[in-house]
Design a protein around this motif. Structure first.
Motif, PDB file in Angstrom:
ATOM      1  N   UNK A  25       0.838  -1.197   0.000  1.00  0.00           N
ATOM      2  CA  UNK A  25       0.000   0.000   0.000  1.00  0.00           C
ATOM      3  C   UNK A  25       0.870   1.242   0.000  1.00  0.00           C
ATOM      4  N   UNK A  26       0.348   2.315  -0.593  1.00  0.00           N
ATOM      5  CA  UNK A  26       1.013   3.606  -0.500  1.00  0.00           C
ATOM      6  C   UNK A  26       0.660   4.278   0.809  1.00  0.00           C
ATOM      7  N   UNK A  27       1.588   5.057   1.344  1.00  0.00           N
ATOM      8  CA  UNK A  27       1.339   5.706   2.638  1.00  0.00           C
ATOM      9  C   UNK A  27       0.339   6.853   2.520  1.00  0.00           C
ATOM     10  N   UNK A  28       0.454   7.627   1.463  1.00  0.00           N
ATOM     11  CA  UNK A  28      -0.422   8.789   1.299  1.00  0.00           C
ATOM     12  C   UNK A  28      -0.666   9.016  -0.192  1.00  0.00           C
ATOM     13  N   UNK A  29      -1.469   8.150  -0.834  1.00  0.00           N
ATOM     14  CA  UNK A  29      -1.635   8.245  -2.287  1.00  0.00           C
ATOM     15  C   UNK A  29      -2.264   9.569  -2.713  1.00  0.00           C
ATOM     16  N   UNK A  30      -1.910   9.994  -3.902  1.00  0.00           N
ATOM     17  CA  UNK A  30      -2.433  11.255  -4.434  1.00  0.00           C
ATOM     18  C   UNK A  30      -3.945  11.162  -4.625  1.00  0.00           C
ATOM     19  N   UNK A  31      -4.410  10.118  -5.310  1.00  0.00           N
ATOM     20  CA  UNK A  31      -5.836   9.839  -5.466  1.00  0.00           C
ATOM     21  C   UNK A  31      -6.028   8.336  -5.344  1.00  0.00           C
ATOM     22  N   UNK A  32      -7.268   7.892  -5.377  1.00  0.00           N
ATOM     23  CA  UNK A  32      -7.595   6.471  -5.429  1.00  0.00           C
ATOM     24  C   UNK A  32      -8.515   6.244  -6.626  1.00  0.00           C
ATOM     25  N   UNK A  33      -7.969   5.628  -7.674  1.00  0.00           N
ATOM     26  CA  UNK A  33      -8.786   5.397  -8.859  1.00  0.00           C
ATOM     27  C   UNK A  33      -9.893   4.390  -8.532  1.00  0.00           C
ATOM     28  N   UNK A 107      -3.304  16.049 -11.750  1.00  0.00           N
ATOM     29  CA  UNK A 107      -2.594  16.886 -12.711  1.00  0.00           C
ATOM     30  C   UNK A 107      -1.737  17.932 -11.997  1.00  0.00           C
ATOM     31  N   UNK A 108      -2.256  18.493 -10.909  1.00  0.00           N
ATOM     32  CA  UNK A 108      -1.519  19.506 -10.160  1.00  0.00           C
ATOM     33  C   UNK A 108      -0.266  18.914  -9.533  1.00  0.00           C
ATOM     34  N   UNK A 109      -0.405  17.747  -8.902  1.00  0.00           N
ATOM     35  CA  UNK A 109       0.744  17.114  -8.250  1.00  0.00           C
ATOM     36  C   UNK A 109       1.774  16.667  -9.281  1.00  0.00           C
ATOM     37  N   UNK A 110       1.306  16.108 -10.407  1.00  0.00           N
ATOM     38  CA  UNK A 110       2.215  15.612 -11.437  1.00  0.00           C
ATOM     39  C   UNK A 110       2.731  16.716 -12.344  1.00  0.00           C
ATOM     40  N   UNK A 136       0.005   6.148 -19.017  1.00  0.00           N
ATOM     41  CA  UNK A 136      -1.082   5.906 -18.065  1.00  0.00           C
ATOM     42  C   UNK A 136      -2.001   7.123 -18.129  1.00  0.00           C
ATOM     43  N   UNK A 137      -3.242   6.890 -18.507  1.00  0.00           N
ATOM     44  CA  UNK A 137      -4.221   7.969 -18.629  1.00  0.00           C
ATOM     45  C   UNK A 137      -5.250   7.830 -17.509  1.00  0.00           C
ATOM     46  N   UNK A 138      -5.558   8.918 -16.834  1.00  0.00           N
ATOM     47  CA  UNK A 138      -6.595   8.922 -15.799  1.00  0.00           C
ATOM     48  C   UNK A 138      -7.722   9.827 -16.286  1.00  0.00           C
ATOM     49  N   UNK A 200       1.342   4.719  -4.923  1.00  0.00           N
ATOM     50  CA  UNK A 200       1.477   6.064  -4.381  1.00  0.00           C
ATOM     51  C   UNK A 200       0.707   7.111  -5.184  1.00  0.00           C
ATOM     52  N   UNK A 201       0.592   6.894  -6.491  1.00  0.00           N
ATOM     53  CA  UNK A 201      -0.048   7.896  -7.345  1.00  0.00           C
ATOM     54  C   UNK A 201      -1.526   7.620  -7.532  1.00  0.00           C
ATOM     55  N   UNK A 202      -1.887   6.365  -7.775  1.00  0.00           N
ATOM     56  CA  UNK A 202      -3.272   6.019  -8.075  1.00  0.00           C
ATOM     57  C   UNK A 202      -3.984   5.337  -6.915  1.00  0.00           C
ATOM     58  N   UNK A 203      -3.306   5.141  -5.791  1.00  0.00           N
ATOM     59  CA  UNK A 203      -3.955   4.622  -4.593  1.00  0.00           C
ATOM     60  C   UNK A 203      -4.380   3.169  -4.679  1.00  0.00           C
ATOM     61  N   UNK A 204      -3.757   2.389  -5.546  1.00  0.00           N
ATOM     62  CA  UNK A 204      -4.116   0.977  -5.648  1.00  0.00           C
ATOM     63  C   UNK A 204      -3.435   0.192  -4.532  1.00  0.00           C
ATOM     64  N   UNK A 205      -3.922  -1.019  -4.259  1.00  0.00           N
ATOM     65  CA  UNK A 205      -3.395  -1.839  -3.169  1.00  0.00           C
ATOM     66  C   UNK A 205      -3.170  -3.266  -3.657  1.00  0.00           C
ATOM     67  N   UNK A 206      -2.185  -3.933  -3.088  1.00  0.00           N
ATOM     68  CA  UNK A 206      -1.783  -5.272  -3.538  1.00  0.00           C
ATOM     69  C   UNK A 206      -2.638  -6.335  -2.864  1.00  0.00           C
ATOM     70  N   UNK A 207      -3.136  -7.255  -3.673  1.00  0.00           N
ATOM     71  CA  UNK A 207      -3.865  -8.416  -3.157  1.00  0.00           C
ATOM     72  C   UNK A 207      -2.932  -9.593  -2.906  1.00  0.00           C
ATOM     73  N   UNK A 208      -1.966  -9.815  -3.807  1.00  0.00           N
ATOM     74  CA  UNK A 208      -1.030 -10.936  -3.679  1.00  0.00           C
ATOM     75  C   UNK A 208       0.317 -10.573  -4.264  1.00  0.00           C
ATOM     76  N   UNK A 209       1.374 -11.001  -3.580  1.00  0.00           N
ATOM     77  CA  UNK A 209       2.743 -10.931  -4.086  1.00  0.00           C
ATOM     78  C   UNK A 209       3.214 -12.336  -4.431  1.00  0.00           C
ATOM     79  N   UNK A 210       4.006 -12.454  -5.482  1.00  0.00           N
ATOM     80  CA  UNK A 210       4.704 -13.689  -5.810  1.00  0.00           C
ATOM     81  C   UNK A 210       6.206 -13.417  -5.807  1.00  0.00           C
ATOM     82  N   UNK A 211       6.986 -14.425  -5.397  1.00  0.00           N
ATOM     83  CA  UNK A 211       8.442 -14.301  -5.399  1.00  0.00           C
ATOM     84  C   UNK A 211       9.038 -15.525  -6.082  1.00  0.00           C
ATOM     85  N   UNK A 212      10.216 -15.351  -6.658  1.00  0.00           N
ATOM     86  CA  UNK A 212      10.879 -16.460  -7.350  1.00  0.00           C
ATOM     87  C   UNK A 212      11.309 -17.533  -6.345  1.00  0.00           C
TER      88      UNK A 212
END
Length: 376
Positions: A25-33, A107-110, A136-138, A200-212
């Motif tokens: 998760x981002x600590x303080x995302x700009x927005x949440x799509x 747009x202001x932040x970016x 990436x278009x919002x 951090x930018x779009x406020x998305x969150x991870x459901x699952x991580x995979x590692x080698x």
């Protein structure tokens, strides 16, 4: 979040994060799509693209000599935009903001300009570029296309539950009707930086991580990422990111109503001579029923049904990345799906050499891990 559910409470991931690992998760995302909006491609032959689109189950919104807009049956904007180009290529992904205020804030932040979208789409957008170099278009305020007639799910007799009597099941062998765009999967040579951009930018969150295999201490190499809608459930992944030797599109997925629609629609595609890459089966991360096809330009596209929906209380699961771990059941994963079929090997070899010569996360150690995945 103190109220989050750890490691999915054994829903489908056996382990949670270890101390010091990525929070997802981002600590303080700009927005949440709110969702994915559409994908954009260029193709030299729109007639051929339209024929496949109809067979795959899209409805046509607009067709001009230089543009083709595709939609699903759900209300909303078109979900695939195709424009005529000299070669076939993936152009980028559009995400839907909650409202126009979020687009202006981003747009202001970016420090990027907002601009009106074409009249056929309506609304405004801000165009960004992720650390991999992919656009990436919002967007917000787009025209709302009305809902179309949906393919009706069948009534099932399940176990001892009798729901159908004196009636037969005869699913027609026709194109499965696409309901909506569900997710896109991208490969990147700059995995961690690109992942953090979306969190951090779009406020998305991870459901699952995979590692080698054997490389957990080096960090994850794939993430399944959903939109943060608070208590409203969202798809297990709207976007998936994987470390690899190139910055590119991997596949996109489109929901159909149920297994019968997916299977009968697959038979219809096969009868027309289209190539099935892998399926039918059920995934582990996300739980979707899946069926993968190649379009005439070689792009991988998926029919899916019955996917997981998570709210924002679930923390990321962690699992080892293996080829056999991609499905709960179904045929063995194919070389075509993994991108290691003989025709693709020269191109992949060049991509690996170029990646190893450049400054990015795809190192010799990561290459060894990727090779273990392909042979696991």
């Amino acid at each position: 979040m103190s109220g989050t559910v750890g490691a999915h409470n054994e829903l489908h991931s056996e382990q949670g994060a270890l101390p010091g690992e990525h929070s997802g998760r981002g600590r303080n995302p700009v927005i949440k799509v709110a969702d994915i909006a559409w994908l954009e491609f260029e193709k030299p032959d729109l007639d051929r693209a339209e024929a496949f689109a109809r067979a795959f189950g899209f409805a046509i919104v607009m067709r001009t000599p230089d543009e083709l807009q595709l939609r699903g049956a759900d209300a909303g904007a078109p979900c695939v935009l195709l424009r005529r180009g000299d070669r076939s290529r993936f152009v980028g992904t559009a995400f839907r903001a909650v409202d126009e205020v979020d687009v202006l804030r981003l747009a202001d932040v970016a420090r990027a300009p907002t601009k009106p979208l074409p009249e056929s789409l309506g609304g405004i957008c801000v165009d960004l570029v992720n650390p991999s170099g992919l656009p990436v278009r919002v967007v917000a305020g787009t025209h709302e296309l009305p809902e179309l007639a949906h393919q009706q799910p069948h009534v099932f007799n399940v176990g001892r539950e009798l729901n159908r009597t004196n009636a037969t099941q005869r699913p027609p062998r026709v194109a499965a009707r696409v309901q909506r765009l569900g997710h896109v999967v991208l490969q990147t040579t700059r995995y961690t930086e690109t992942l953090n951009f979306y969190l951090d930018t779009l406020g998305m969150i991870v459901s699952d991580f995979l590692f080698y295999p054997g490389q957990r201490a080096r960090g994850p190499v794939m993430s399944f990422i959903r939109c943060d809608r608070g208590s409203d459930p969202a798809d297990h992944h709207t976007l998936a990111l994987a470390l690899g030797p190139a910055d590119r599109y991997v596949h996109s997925a489109y929901q159909v109503c149920d297994l019968d629609a997916l299977a009968a629609g697959g038979e219809y595609l096969a009868e027309l001579g289209y190539f099935r890459s892998w399926g039918i089966g059920r995934h582990i991360q996300g739980s979707q029923l899946f069926d993968y096809w190649r379009d005439p330009d070689g792009f991988l596209v998926e029919h899916f049904a019955d996917g997981d929906m998570f709210d924002n209380t679930l923390e990321p699961g962690w699992a080892q990345f293996t080829a056999t771990g991609l499905a709960q059941w179904g045929p063995p994963v194919t070389k075509d799906f993994l991108g290691i079929n003989p025709s693709a090997l020269p191109h992949e070899a060049r991509a690996v050499v170029n990646a190893l010569r450049s400054k990015n996360e795809f190192s010799l150690t990561r290459l060894r891990g990727l090779l273990k995945v392909a042979n696991s």
